[in-house]
Design a protein around this motif. Structure first.
Motif, PDB file in Angstrom:
ATOM      1  N   SER A 230       0.740  -1.522  -0.275  1.00  0.00           N
ATOM      2  CA  SER A 230       0.205   0.329   0.131  1.00  0.00           C
ATOM      3  C   SER A 230       0.895   1.188  -0.293  1.00  0.00           C
ATOM      4  CB  SER A 230      -0.751  -0.246   1.102  1.00  0.00           C
ATOM      5  OG  SER A 230      -1.329  -0.875   0.797  1.00  0.00           O
ATOM      6  N   PRO A 231       1.870   1.624  -1.449  1.00  0.00           N
ATOM      7  CA  PRO A 231       2.314   2.457  -1.478  1.00  0.00           C
ATOM      8  C   PRO A 231       1.471   3.675  -1.183  1.00  0.00           C
ATOM      9  CG  PRO A 231       2.629   1.331  -3.072  1.00  0.00           C
ATOM     10  CD  PRO A 231       1.691   1.065  -1.975  1.00  0.00           C
ATOM     11  N   ALA A 232       2.337   4.717  -0.660  1.00  0.00           N
ATOM     12  CA  ALA A 232       1.279   6.998  -0.276  1.00  0.00           C
ATOM     13  C   ALA A 232       1.291   6.495  -1.999  1.00  0.00           C
ATOM     14  CB  ALA A 232       2.569   7.480  -0.025  1.00  0.00           C
ATOM     15  N   PRO A 233       0.121   7.297  -2.101  1.00  0.00           N
ATOM     16  CA  PRO A 233      -0.429   7.875  -3.831  1.00  0.00           C
ATOM     17  C   PRO A 233       0.703   9.108  -4.442  1.00  0.00           C
ATOM     18  CG  PRO A 233      -2.234   7.573  -2.358  1.00  0.00           C
ATOM     19  CD  PRO A 233      -1.238   7.508  -1.333  1.00  0.00           C
ATOM     20  N   GLU A 234       0.833   9.629  -3.146  1.00  0.00           N
ATOM     21  CA  GLU A 234       1.883  10.582  -3.246  1.00  0.00           C
ATOM     22  C   GLU A 234       2.862  10.572  -4.630  1.00  0.00           C
ATOM     23  OE1 GLU A 234       2.132  11.177   0.812  1.00  0.00           O
ATOM     24  OE2 GLU A 234       0.561  10.576  -0.407  1.00  0.00           O
ATOM     25  N   ALA A 235       3.668   9.557  -4.143  1.00  0.00           N
ATOM     26  CA  ALA A 235       4.700   8.595  -4.279  1.00  0.00           C
ATOM     27  C   ALA A 235       5.469   7.811  -5.419  1.00  0.00           C
ATOM     28  CB  ALA A 235       5.504   7.501  -2.841  1.00  0.00           C
ATOM     29  N   LEU A 236       3.562   7.126  -5.309  1.00  0.00           N
ATOM     30  CA  LEU A 236       3.811   6.675  -6.751  1.00  0.00           C
ATOM     31  C   LEU A 236       3.240   7.161  -7.392  1.00  0.00           C
ATOM     32  CD1 LEU A 236       1.287   3.795  -5.770  1.00  0.00           C
ATOM     33  CD2 LEU A 236       2.769   3.272  -6.615  1.00  0.00           C
ATOM     34  N   GLY A 237       2.488   8.345  -7.745  1.00  0.00           N
ATOM     35  CA  GLY A 237       2.780   9.575  -8.287  1.00  0.00           C
ATOM     36  C   GLY A 237       3.739  10.529  -9.116  1.00  0.00           C
TER      37      GLY A 237
END
Length: 409
Positions: free
Chosen positions: A390-397
């Motif tokens: 469950s990676p942080a969305p801001e990190a994925l983006g």
């Protein structure tokens, strides 16, 4: 062991299974039965290289020499017509029969038929190498090709036909192309790339009539327009080949139903590849059926292991790809599982969409770009999905955050 291992279906899945049995040290009889006259071969090139190369050839999984060296008996141009489960015998269409200790059904899938009158010899389907050769004969400058269905096969074929100079029209009854399993943002890019190459793409249009008089095909659309073509290729999906299993009393559920180890409800019969549905562990046991090259490879190998007693559960993350006009689409996971999407922009216009559940778990990643622009990140995303991360969305983006660092975390 007396009858040894019998594999019904000499495609990607069945071919890989036979080779894996030998790789794992099995020394008993191995028999591969296929209804085509060819060696086991890969099907993805049929809509691409087999259409555009000067001298199309099958991309064989194994040569006659390799099969002979490994003592694999390959029976060609013959179908399995019945299974006697009590006697452990498979009856073949040539009147012969095979005894088995373990049986693998790798019967694959066949094109779904268009349920309309008026289809003749110029309305065709693509499934085999011989189909590809027949279609290729019509793909030249001046010829008009209508492709019914805006899925992967139809669109790859459209790209090949345009490369050879044919006039191409794609007809899709759904509101957009690639409705199943591809996000709309990516489908729109592929749609535009086809139009830029001169393909006419008509979506949201049902067909009311087809007339094939042997010289040309006339297709009447729901809005009254008529498309005239020298050839119509129908690509509206695929149906699993299950009749043999059903007649033998095996459970059918959107394909031959198997458990996580690819075993049917008969302990000595397994099924793998396009023909079977199975519980996908990474999605909580959701039963799926996958029509994908890598899935056929992986399940062929896994079935072979489990026929030898490994009892190993299928744990791979689904993966799909398509090449069209220099663009490569790759998808890891099942994009219909996600509730929210995070976009990550890469160089050269490439981007990846990450699909997250409501509680933040990564369940799919869909990417598109030139060449191999998205390949590395999709592979890393696949590994994150497998770990139920469950990676942080801001990190994925963020382009500045390496996906590898998320995997390590």
């Amino acid at each position: 062991m007396t009858g040894g291992m019998v594999i019904i279906g000499a495609g990607e899945c069945g071919g890989r299974a036979t080779l894996t049995l030998r790789d794992l040290g099995f020394e008993g009889q191995v028999t591969l039965v296929g209804d085509e006259p060819h060696l086991p071969y890969e099907r993805p090139p049929l809509s691409k290289e087999a259409m555009t190369s000067a001298a199309p050839v099958i991309k064989a999984i194994a040569s006659d020499e390799l099969l002979a060296e490994r003592s694999i008996r390959h029976i060609r141009s013959v179908r399995a017509v019945a299974i006697d489960r009590a006697a452990h015998i498979v009856h073949l269409s040539d009147g012969s029969s095979l005894a088995y200790d373990k049986l693998l059904l790798a019967t694959g899938s066949v094109p779904r038929k268009l349920p309309m009158p008026g289809l003749g010899g110029r309305c065709v389907y693509l499934r085999t190498f011989n189909d590809a050769l027949a279609i290729r004969a019509h793909l030249s400058a001046g010829n008009r090709v209508a492709i019914i269905g805006g899925g992967f096969i139809g669109l790859e074929l459209a790209a090949s036909a345009r490369k050879l100079g044919a006039t191409v029209t794609v007809l899709e009854a759904q509101p957009r192309i690639l409705m199943r399993g591809v996000p709309s943002e990516i489908a729109e890019i592929i749609h535009k790339s086809h139009e830029a190459e001169g393909v006419k793409v008509l979506t949201g249009q049902g067909i009311t009539a087809i007339a094939d008089d042997g010289a040309e095909v006339r297709i009447t659309l729901a809005d009254g327009r008529e498309i005239v073509a020298d050839l119509a290729v129908i690509g509206i999906g695929a149906a699993p080949v299950t009749a043999l299993a059903a007649e033998a009393g095996l459970a059918i559920d959107n394909g031959i139903a198997v458990d996580g180890t690819l075993r049917t409800d008969d302990p000595d019969i397994f099924a793998a590849g396009d023909c079977c549905s199975f519980p996908l562990a990474v999605y909580g046991g959701r039963r799926v059926r996958l029509e994908a090259w890598r899935n056929a490879q992986e399940q062929g190998a896994l079935a072979a292991k489990n026929m030898l007693g490994a009892n190993e559960a299928h744990a791979a993350v689904p993966w799909f790809w398509s090449d069209q006009y220099g663009l490569t689409l790759q998808i890891a996971g099942l994009s219909d599982e996600g509730r929210s999407i995070v976009r990550r922009d890469l160089d050269d216009g490439a981007f990846i969409l990450f699909h997250l559940t409501e509680d933040g778990r990564l369940v799919a990643a869909s990417g598109i770009g030139p060449g191999n622009a998205v390949a590395r990140d999709i592979r890393l995303a696949e590994m994150l999905i497998a770990k139920r991360a469950s990676p942080a969305p801001e990190a994925l983006g963020s382009q500045t955050v390496k996906l590898k660092s998320l995997l390590a975390a």
